[in-house]
Write an enzyme that holds these catalytic residues in place. Structure first.
Site, PDB file in Angstrom:
ATOM      1  N   SER A 193       0.847  -1.192   0.000  1.00  0.00           N
ATOM      2  CA  SER A 193       0.000   0.000   0.000  1.00  0.00           C
ATOM      3  C   SER A 193       0.884   1.244   0.000  1.00  0.00           C
ATOM      4  O   SER A 193       1.623   1.467  -0.942  1.00  0.00           O
ATOM      5  CB  SER A 193      -0.956  -0.021   1.196  1.00  0.00           C
ATOM      6  OG  SER A 193      -1.846   1.072   1.158  1.00  0.00           O
ATOM      7  N   THR A 194       0.864   2.038   1.067  1.00  0.00           N
ATOM      8  CA  THR A 194       1.630   3.279   1.122  1.00  0.00           C
ATOM      9  C   THR A 194       3.124   3.009   0.929  1.00  0.00           C
ATOM     10  O   THR A 194       3.710   2.215   1.650  1.00  0.00           O
ATOM     11  CB  THR A 194       1.423   3.982   2.476  1.00  0.00           C
ATOM     12  OG1 THR A 194       0.030   4.165   2.694  1.00  0.00           O
ATOM     13  CG2 THR A 194       2.124   5.326   2.505  1.00  0.00           C
ATOM     14  N   HIS A 220      -2.700  -1.009  -3.300  1.00  0.00           N
ATOM     15  CA  HIS A 220      -3.840  -0.130  -3.052  1.00  0.00           C
ATOM     16  C   HIS A 220      -3.673   1.130  -3.897  1.00  0.00           C
ATOM     17  O   HIS A 220      -2.774   1.935  -3.647  1.00  0.00           O
ATOM     18  CB  HIS A 220      -3.919   0.249  -1.571  1.00  0.00           C
ATOM     19  CG  HIS A 220      -4.164  -0.913  -0.674  1.00  0.00           C
ATOM     20  ND1 HIS A 220      -3.958  -0.860   0.691  1.00  0.00           N
ATOM     21  CD2 HIS A 220      -4.626  -2.172  -0.927  1.00  0.00           C
ATOM     22  CE1 HIS A 220      -4.263  -2.030   1.228  1.00  0.00           C
ATOM     23  NE2 HIS A 220      -4.671  -2.840   0.274  1.00  0.00           N
ATOM     24  N   MET A 311      -0.025   0.970   5.212  1.00  0.00           N
ATOM     25  CA  MET A 311      -0.807   1.146   6.429  1.00  0.00           C
ATOM     26  C   MET A 311      -1.806   0.008   6.596  1.00  0.00           C
ATOM     27  O   MET A 311      -2.234  -0.602   5.626  1.00  0.00           O
ATOM     28  CB  MET A 311      -1.575   2.478   6.382  1.00  0.00           C
ATOM     29  CG  MET A 311      -0.696   3.702   6.519  1.00  0.00           C
ATOM     30  SD  MET A 311      -1.660   5.222   6.763  1.00  0.00           S
ATOM     31  CE  MET A 311      -2.483   5.372   5.186  1.00  0.00           C
ATOM     32  N   ASP A 314      -4.097  -5.211   5.858  1.00  0.00           N
ATOM     33  CA  ASP A 314      -4.535  -5.984   4.695  1.00  0.00           C
ATOM     34  C   ASP A 314      -3.422  -6.953   4.296  1.00  0.00           C
ATOM     35  O   ASP A 314      -2.257  -6.563   4.182  1.00  0.00           O
ATOM     36  CB  ASP A 314      -4.859  -5.047   3.529  1.00  0.00           C
ATOM     37  CG  ASP A 314      -5.487  -5.778   2.358  1.00  0.00           C
ATOM     38  OD1 ASP A 314      -6.134  -6.820   2.578  1.00  0.00           O
ATOM     39  OD2 ASP A 314      -5.333  -5.298   1.209  1.00  0.00           O
TER      40      ASP A 314
END
Length: 371
Positions: A193-194, A220, A311, A314
């Site tokens: 993600s991030t 993401h 973050m 997941d």
């Protein structure tokens, strides 16, 4: 101590709105504004903010150029605001190449299903990347050039930023000299993600053209961004990278990027299912958990799964299913993560057999699968 933020945008309305949202959180303090990139560069040097929020299109000096200059002289975590258009996607990926850590849609209603979630998302991202203290010094040109990963696009005008914090591996956890386990695989799956776009680019550009297995990528990212991101990765990598489509047959040496706003599942050994998911219970679209769980069902233990920076948690539940089926799970180490959330969830659940520094991931994967 509150996270100090410099808000950069040529729109007075947007500057005010961002400031109002951020300061609803007592752990965030907006210390100043800049109306163009040139002013942002100057105030970054003067004020030493913990985080900078940055627009892309501005007069005098655009956001991408400002990011490049800030990362060269006063490395600072930067959150970009982007329009959800093809042009906006390309510009945002350029900003990430230049050193920005993450991005959000400029229209707050695009961030989440309701205004409260959108506000929380912005505040959380600012606090998370604000905890990542980048080195406040400019490395010498020679040092930066010698230590940069070779991930720049051919003929790109964007030089790679100082990513010292992502190069500092932890030799006590894992190193590029670790031996392969000897286990046999049929699939590699990577969730993030991030900080993921840069991490994925760092890894995939180092994989050889004869990589023996298909790779699933779950990042993401909004729907408007994944086609541009897949195209960019494909132009940089020796392996082929494409945005996944319904019915794709998995092929060795091809990486399939889950489309933004949809879910990607392994339907059976060798084929993909890509579909819309309107379930309010599913936060992430695409979801690492969903893809990992489907891989566990289709491939059992013949999977090498890697969870990178991001973050939240997941990927933890899907990784647990993979682990129970006999698959191998790795997590990125804390020191080289932009946000140590998703990998930490894997670590805390006791699912990871290795914690690997970002610069070592590609080499470790290649060794592990027998390239």
């Amino acid at each position: 101590m509150a996270v100090k933020v410099l808000v950069v945008d040529d729109s007075s309305f947007f500057r005010r709105r961002v400031s109002e949202i951020l300061e609803l959180d007592s752990d965030i303090k907006v210390i100043d504004f800049a109306v163009n990139g040139k002013e942002a560069v100057e105030k970054a040097a003067q004020l030493k903010p913990d985080v900078i929020t940055m627009d892309v299109e501005m007069p005098v000096l655009d956001g991408i150029s400002a990011v490049k200059q800030i990362m060269a002289s006063n490395p600072t975590p930067i959150l970009m605001f982007s329009s959800l258009t093809r042009e906006g996607a390309g510009a945002t990926l350029d900003a990430l190449d230049a050193g920005a850590l993450d991005f959000l849609p400029k229209k707050f209603e695009d961030i989440a299903r309701n205004s409260d979630d959108a506000i929380k998302s912005l505040q959380t991202k600012v606090k998370e990347i604000g905890r990542r203290r980048l080195p406040r010094f400019a490395a010498s040109t020679a040092t930066r050039q010698s230590s940069r990963p070779t991930t720049a696009r051919p003929n790109s005008s964007i030089s790679q930023p100082d990513r010292t914090f992502q190069r500092a591996g932890n030799a006590n956890i894992s190193s590029g000299t670790a031996k392969a386990s000897g286990k046999k695989y049929q699939l590699v799956a990577i969730g993030t993600s991030t900080g993921g776009p840069v991490a994925l680019q760092t890894i995939l550009t180092q994989l050889p053209a004869n990589f023996p297995y298909p790779i699933l990528l779950i990042q993401h990212m909004p729907a408007a961004f994944t086609p541009a991101f897949a195209t960019r990765l494909n132009s940089l990598c020796k392996i082929r990278v494409k945005e996944a489509q319904q019915g794709d047959r998995l092929e060795p040496g091809v990486a399939y990027l889950a489309p933004g706003g949809q879910q990607m599942m392994v339907e059976s050994r060798g084929s993909l299912k890509v579909f819309e998911d309107d379930s309010p219970r599913i936060t992430y679209k695409p979801s690492v958990d969903i893809t990992f769980a489907s891989a566990a069902k289709a491939y059992q233990g013949d999977v090498l799964a890697v969870v990178l920076t991001g973050m939240g948690a997941d990927g933890r539940d899907g990784a647990r299913m993979l682990k129970q089926a006999g698959a191998t799970i790795w997590a990125q180490d804390e020191k080289t993560c932009v946000v140590y959330g998703m990998p930490q969830a894997i670590a805390n659940a006791g699912l990871a057999s290795e914690h690997v520094a970002l610069p070592d991931v590609a080499n470790r994967i290649s060794k592990e699968v027998g390239c």
